[in-house]
Design an enzyme around this catalytic site. Sequence first.
Site, PDB file in Angstrom:
ATOM      1  N   GLU A 133       0.858  -1.173   0.000  1.00 17.10           N
ATOM      2  CA  GLU A 133       0.000   0.000   0.000  1.00 17.10           C
ATOM      3  C   GLU A 133       0.899   1.230   0.000  1.00 17.10           C
ATOM      4  O   GLU A 133       1.899   1.278   0.703  1.00 17.10           O
ATOM      5  CB  GLU A 133      -0.914   0.031   1.234  1.00 17.10           C
TER       6      GLU A 133
ATOM      7  N   HIS B 109      -3.993   6.750   0.254  1.00 12.63           N
ATOM      8  CA  HIS B 109      -3.309   5.460   0.298  1.00 12.63           C
ATOM      9  C   HIS B 109      -3.966   4.546  -0.729  1.00 12.63           C
ATOM     10  O   HIS B 109      -4.962   4.906  -1.347  1.00 12.63           O
ATOM     11  CB  HIS B 109      -3.319   4.851   1.706  1.00 12.63           C
TER      12      HIS B 109
ATOM     13  N   ASP C 298      -8.947   1.525   8.320  1.00 16.51           N
ATOM     14  CA  ASP C 298      -8.908   2.900   7.802  1.00 16.51           C
ATOM     15  C   ASP C 298      -9.794   3.801   8.656  1.00 16.51           C
ATOM     16  O   ASP C 298      -9.403   4.907   9.035  1.00 16.51           O
ATOM     17  CB  ASP C 298      -9.402   2.970   6.355  1.00 16.51           C
TER      18      ASP C 298
END
Length: 136
Positions: free
Chosen positions: A24, A83, A96
């Site tokens: 990521e 991201h 998240d």
Amino acid sequence: MLLTLPAPLRRALWAQVRRELPRECVGALGGWVRGEQVQAHALYPLPNVAADPEREYLADPGDLLRVVRAMQREGLDLVALYHSHPHGPAAPSASDRRLAAYPVPYLIADPAAEVLRAYLLPGGEEVEVRSADESN
């Protein structure tokens, strides 16, 4: 809320996403906020220091602080964080939402579907992302 992302920044973000695969990627956007209008002006890639960077992201707090100070020197504000989710989707994960710490849009890139979406977290309200050329 509307986030305007100039084409050169969009290309740079996608280049970072592809470069970091299968990890990521993570970074910040500097710019201006005027009411519900957010204009990105500069992209600041950050290293992903997460323990499992193929499944999560974490920007080093010291690096993020240096980026925010650089933005301030340039007369910019932190207007978004971004991201990628290398295996999709371009939607916020539970982590998240849990780790969201800033009142700015969070952009999530899904390279498999070539989709970029933004959200206000932790609530998950979607933010419109508009492309713009350099003249906008």
